[in-house]
Design a protein around this motif. Structure first.
Motif, PDB file in Angstrom:
ATOM      1  N   VAL A 143       0.917  -1.281  -0.083  1.00 36.07           N
ATOM      2  CA  VAL A 143       0.038  -0.180   0.008  1.00 36.07           C
ATOM      3  C   VAL A 143       1.162   1.176   0.032  1.00 36.07           C
ATOM      4  O   VAL A 143       1.841   1.366   0.878  1.00 36.07           O
ATOM      5  CB  VAL A 143      -1.032  -0.004   1.221  1.00 36.07           C
ATOM      6  CG1 VAL A 143      -1.793   1.313   1.299  1.00 36.07           C
ATOM      7  CG2 VAL A 143      -1.854  -1.055   1.085  1.00 36.07           C
TER       8      VAL A 143
ATOM      9  N   ARG B  17       1.310   5.413  -1.619  1.00 32.11           N
ATOM     10  CA  ARG B  17       0.653   6.878  -1.825  1.00 32.11           C
ATOM     11  C   ARG B  17       1.206   7.648  -3.111  1.00 32.11           C
ATOM     12  O   ARG B  17       2.458   7.986  -2.960  1.00 32.11           O
ATOM     13  CB  ARG B  17       0.588   7.659  -0.539  1.00 32.11           C
ATOM     14  CG  ARG B  17      -0.055   9.184  -0.842  1.00 32.11           C
ATOM     15  CD  ARG B  17      -0.307  10.100   0.500  1.00 32.11           C
ATOM     16  NE  ARG B  17      -1.566   9.143   1.115  1.00 32.11           N
ATOM     17  CZ  ARG B  17      -2.017   9.606   2.144  1.00 32.11           C
ATOM     18  NH1 ARG B  17      -1.296  10.880   2.934  1.00 32.11           N
ATOM     19  NH2 ARG B  17      -3.192   9.180   2.716  1.00 32.11           N
TER      20      ARG B  17
ATOM     21  N   ASP C 203      -4.185   7.319  -2.743  1.00 31.20           N
ATOM     22  CA  ASP C 203      -3.792   6.101  -2.132  1.00 31.20           C
ATOM     23  C   ASP C 203      -3.626   4.923  -3.030  1.00 31.20           C
ATOM     24  O   ASP C 203      -4.716   4.693  -3.875  1.00 31.20           O
ATOM     25  CB  ASP C 203      -4.507   5.740  -0.879  1.00 31.20           C
ATOM     26  CG  ASP C 203      -4.470   6.825   0.279  1.00 31.20           C
ATOM     27  OD1 ASP C 203      -3.310   7.454   0.219  1.00 31.20           O
ATOM     28  OD2 ASP C 203      -5.376   7.066   0.949  1.00 31.20           O
ATOM     29  N   THR C 204      -2.816   3.938  -3.126  1.00 32.83           N
ATOM     30  CA  THR C 204      -2.609   2.956  -4.105  1.00 32.83           C
ATOM     31  C   THR C 204      -2.813   1.509  -3.059  1.00 32.83           C
ATOM     32  O   THR C 204      -2.203   1.620  -1.923  1.00 32.83           O
ATOM     33  CB  THR C 204      -1.342   2.924  -4.685  1.00 32.83           C
ATOM     34  OG1 THR C 204      -0.102   2.558  -3.737  1.00 32.83           O
ATOM     35  CG2 THR C 204      -1.355   4.247  -5.555  1.00 32.83           C
TER      36      THR C 204
ATOM     37  N   ASP D 132       0.412  -1.342  -8.321  1.00 34.45           N
ATOM     38  CA  ASP D 132      -0.293  -0.055  -7.673  1.00 34.45           C
ATOM     39  C   ASP D 132      -1.475   0.573  -8.414  1.00 34.45           C
ATOM     40  O   ASP D 132      -2.309   0.971  -7.776  1.00 34.45           O
ATOM     41  CB  ASP D 132       0.694   0.881  -7.537  1.00 34.45           C
ATOM     42  CG  ASP D 132       2.206   0.196  -6.848  1.00 34.45           C
ATOM     43  OD1 ASP D 132       1.931  -0.061  -5.581  1.00 34.45           O
ATOM     44  OD2 ASP D 132       3.237   0.156  -7.558  1.00 34.45           O
TER      45      ASP D 132
ATOM     46  N   ARG E 284      -7.163  -1.599   0.689  1.00 33.61           N
ATOM     47  CA  ARG E 284      -6.053  -1.070   1.438  1.00 33.61           C
ATOM     48  C   ARG E 284      -6.637  -0.783   2.874  1.00 33.61           C
ATOM     49  O   ARG E 284      -5.812  -0.857   3.632  1.00 33.61           O
ATOM     50  CB  ARG E 284      -6.225   0.585   0.805  1.00 33.61           C
ATOM     51  CG  ARG E 284      -5.840   0.992  -0.323  1.00 33.61           C
ATOM     52  CD  ARG E 284      -5.733   2.230  -0.921  1.00 33.61           C
ATOM     53  NE  ARG E 284      -6.798   3.039  -0.680  1.00 33.61           N
ATOM     54  CZ  ARG E 284      -7.676   3.301  -1.698  1.00 33.61           C
ATOM     55  NH1 ARG E 284      -7.581   2.748  -2.860  1.00 33.61           N
ATOM     56  NH2 ARG E 284      -8.989   4.056  -1.624  1.00 33.61           N
TER      57      ARG E 284
ATOM     58  N   TRP F 250      -5.316  -3.872   4.527  1.00 33.67           N
ATOM     59  CA  TRP F 250      -3.921  -3.680   4.790  1.00 33.67           C
ATOM     60  C   TRP F 250      -3.736  -2.749   6.110  1.00 33.67           C
ATOM     61  O   TRP F 250      -2.689  -3.090   6.954  1.00 33.67           O
ATOM     62  CB  TRP F 250      -3.137  -2.931   3.747  1.00 33.67           C
ATOM     63  CG  TRP F 250      -1.774  -3.420   3.558  1.00 33.67           C
ATOM     64  CD1 TRP F 250      -0.666  -2.249   3.819  1.00 33.67           C
ATOM     65  CD2 TRP F 250      -1.007  -4.571   3.290  1.00 33.67           C
ATOM     66  NE1 TRP F 250       0.437  -3.043   3.703  1.00 33.67           N
ATOM     67  CE2 TRP F 250       0.464  -4.481   3.323  1.00 33.67           C
ATOM     68  CE3 TRP F 250      -1.515  -5.823   2.974  1.00 33.67           C
ATOM     69  CZ2 TRP F 250       1.271  -5.393   3.109  1.00 33.67           C
ATOM     70  CZ3 TRP F 250      -0.536  -7.014   2.761  1.00 33.67           C
ATOM     71  CH2 TRP F 250       0.768  -6.410   2.883  1.00 33.67           C
TER      72      TRP F 250
END
Length: 591
Positions: A21, A23, A49-50, A377, A526, A529
């Motif tokens: 995760v 950004r 955010d990824t 991502d 996300r 995580w």
């Protein structure tokens, strides 16, 4: 004006491959709103955010959505523009836009919210094209094939000033097999074209240094298509060329970079090319074929035709690589590597601190596998947009709720062309609820879908079209703030009716909904995580991926049925329509 700067941050200790995760942060000049401005600096930050999504456009427009819909959608943060569709004019019309942020202004994007990327070709367009040359790429526009030189592309990029630019790549769009010479030439050209786009700016170019310190003196955020086709050694060779030490004139052109990879922002993988889809002049844009439609390209196939008959099948599982002498053997080249192996071959020697973007995804299952096994991502959502074209409303969540686990495998959505939805007046998705629905209507335990189909919003004030309207109506305000009032969700029956009457609003509602569902899906990734301790994150994520695969069907049966219904409804119009519909109803009764 300074060019924007894109940075990517990851937590410390992230492995090269595996779920992660991060950004993405874009820094640009301009006074944004309170949520994006950096106090006292005059700069604006856009964060994403990824893992997250990239939304492709057609001539700069998200299909079926108006500009207002695009601005209101929380799911749309990164917009991608294939530039070849503007090449029918010389110079292209977008390059004539003056002032700051020309690409955003011309296409109506919100510079305070949207990251805009630019590539020459559409990465999902697999139509057959004339071969590229050493100094130009063949691009497709409404007036036919255009040759775009390196200097043309560089000029277009600096005129349009996109937030992110895709470097040119020499991908062959002619029917395989390709000779060894063609594969080698593709790698050499792609490497040289990367060097061209990241070379230093002349002192009279008028561009200034970017916001954040960089090793290079070029202001662009460059993403590179990882070349090499389906050959693992070829992909490794291209990656090696990016990180290899430069010398002589090559080093002087990109000085002070020591290697090309230092001037690159991130990496791109086009899965449509890696799947071995056969380019065809009769293949419509964005049409895809099964993974095993073509076998692996054979670089030596044209030179040694006698080896074809005895070559192993693509189902072999032996590892592909170099022999002890450094030469590829026939058996090695005949193996069809999987997508994961090809992506890992490209990324093995490169930095894990740069974003990885994938186009040509086919399902949420594939998204989860690439996150778990590789660590991708950014994903394009063309498959979800195509679902909206076919009348499919997506309906899935991640992680799978405990109440849904263990049941019969569910479909990924609903084919709203189907007559069974003619009298269904509930929300279009079972796993979501509209913001206007109350808890006593079964909203408990379901996520709120913010799309215009599930949570339509009534205007908080009269819509003004002129100064006369502004004088005629007083804005309804309470405590100085506008009131947001949500209406009831649009029902499946209503959208079913819109689809069968060829109303354009049906696809607009479905497009907004499907983008919101995929965005919520990755938000769930996300969230998993963030909620799990460091030691157990990867293990829990792997368990949730298996639960998702066991709960939802990955086969394309839903989309095949929707396409048939779409074709029937599309043709059931004009003279003789009632007779054809009556005939179909009689056939259905007989079945």
């Amino acid at each position: 004006m300074r060019h924007p700067s894109l940075t990517f941050t990851l937590p410390p200790g992230v492995p090269k491959f595996g779920p992660r995760v991060g950004r993405v942060t874009l820094t640009r000049d301009g006074a944004g709103d309170a949520s994006t401005s950096t106090a006292g600096t005059g700069r604006m930050l856009i964060t994403m955010d990824t893992p997250n999504i990239l939304v492709g456009t057609s001539r700069g427009v998200v299909p079926h959505l108006s500009r207002d819909h695009t601005h209101e959608s929380d799911a749309i943060q990164w917009l991608h523009v294939p530039f070849e569709s503007f090449l029918e004019q010389n110079p292209p019309i977008p390059t004539l836009q003056n002032g700051p942020h020309p690409l955003h202004r011309f296409l109506g994007f919100d510079k305070d919210r949207h990251i805009a990327s630019l590539s020459l070709r559409d990465p999902l367009d697999m139509r057959e094209m004339p071969p590229n040359g050493n100094t130009y790429v063949s691009a497709n526009c409404v007036r036919g094939v255009k040759k775009v030189t390196l200097s043309d592309w560089r000029r277009y990029v600096y005129d349009m000033q996109p937030d992110v630019v895709f470097a040119l790549t020499d991908t062959p769009f002619t029917p395989p097999p390709y000779s060894q010479k063609r594969v080698t030439k593709s790698i050499e050209r792609s490497t040289a074209w990367v060097a061209d786009i990241i070379r230093s700016i002349p002192s009279d170019a008028g561009a200034s240094e970017p916001h954040t310190p960089r090793l290079s003196r070029h202001p662009l955020n460059v993403l590179v298509h990882m070349a090499g086709g389906t050959s693992l050694p070829a992909r490794e060779a291209f990656a090696h060329g990016l990180r290899g030490r430069l010398h002589g004139p090559e080093a002087d052109a990109v000085k002070p970079l020591r290697c090309l990879d230092e001037g690159i922002t991130g990496y791109v993988f086009d899965l449509a090319v890696l799947r071995g889809i056969k380019p065809s002049s009769n293949t419509s844009q964005r049409q895809s074929m099964p993974d095993d439609f073509l076998r692996l390209e054979r670089p030596e196939m044209l030179e040694h035709p006698e080896s074809i008959a005895g070559a192993p099948t693509p189902r072999m599982t032996e590892e592909v690589g170099l022999t002890a002498s450094g030469v590829l053997s026939i058996s090695e080249l005949s193996v069809q590597p999987d997508i994961t192996s090809m992506l890992k071959a490209s990324l093995g020697g490169l930095s894990e601190q740069k974003p990885r973007l994938v186009t040509g995804i086919r399902s949420p299952h594939e998204i989860l596998r690439l996150i778990r096994d590789v660590g991708i991502d950014i994903f394009d959502v063309a498959w979800a947009m195509n679902a909206a074209n076919l009348g499919v409303a997506l309906d899935f969540v991640f992680p799978v709720p405990a109440s849904n686990a263990g049941d019969a495998r569910q479909s990924l959505g609903h084919n709203l062309y189907d007559p069974i939805y003619k009298h269904q007046f509930g929300c279009i998705a079972d796993m979501f609820v509209g913001a206007g629905e109350s808890a006593d209507e079964g909203a408990m335990g379901r996520q709120v879908c913010p799309c215009i189909a599930c949570s339509p919003r009534a205007p908080s004030s009269p819509i003004s079209h002129s100064t006369v309207d502004m004088q005629s109506h007083a804005t309804s305000m309470t405590g100085g703030e506008a009131i947001t009032r949500y209406e009831k969700p649009y029902s499946r029956a209503y959208i079913h009716h819109l689809l069968h009457t060829h109303e354009m609003s049906a696809h607009a509602l479905l497009m907004a909904h499907n983008l919101a569902v995929v965005s919520a899906f990755l938000a769930g990734v996300r969230r998993i995580w963030a909620e799990t301790e460091d030691e157990g994150r990867s293990a829990r994520f792997a368990v949730e991926v298996e639960r998702f695969s066991d709960t939802y069907e990955e086969s394309g049966g839903l989309f095949i049925a929707a396409k048939k219904d779409w074709e029937y409804v599309d043709k059931a119009r004009g003279k003789g329509r009632l007779a054809r519909e009556r005939e179909k109803q009689e056939d259905d009764k007989d079945e």
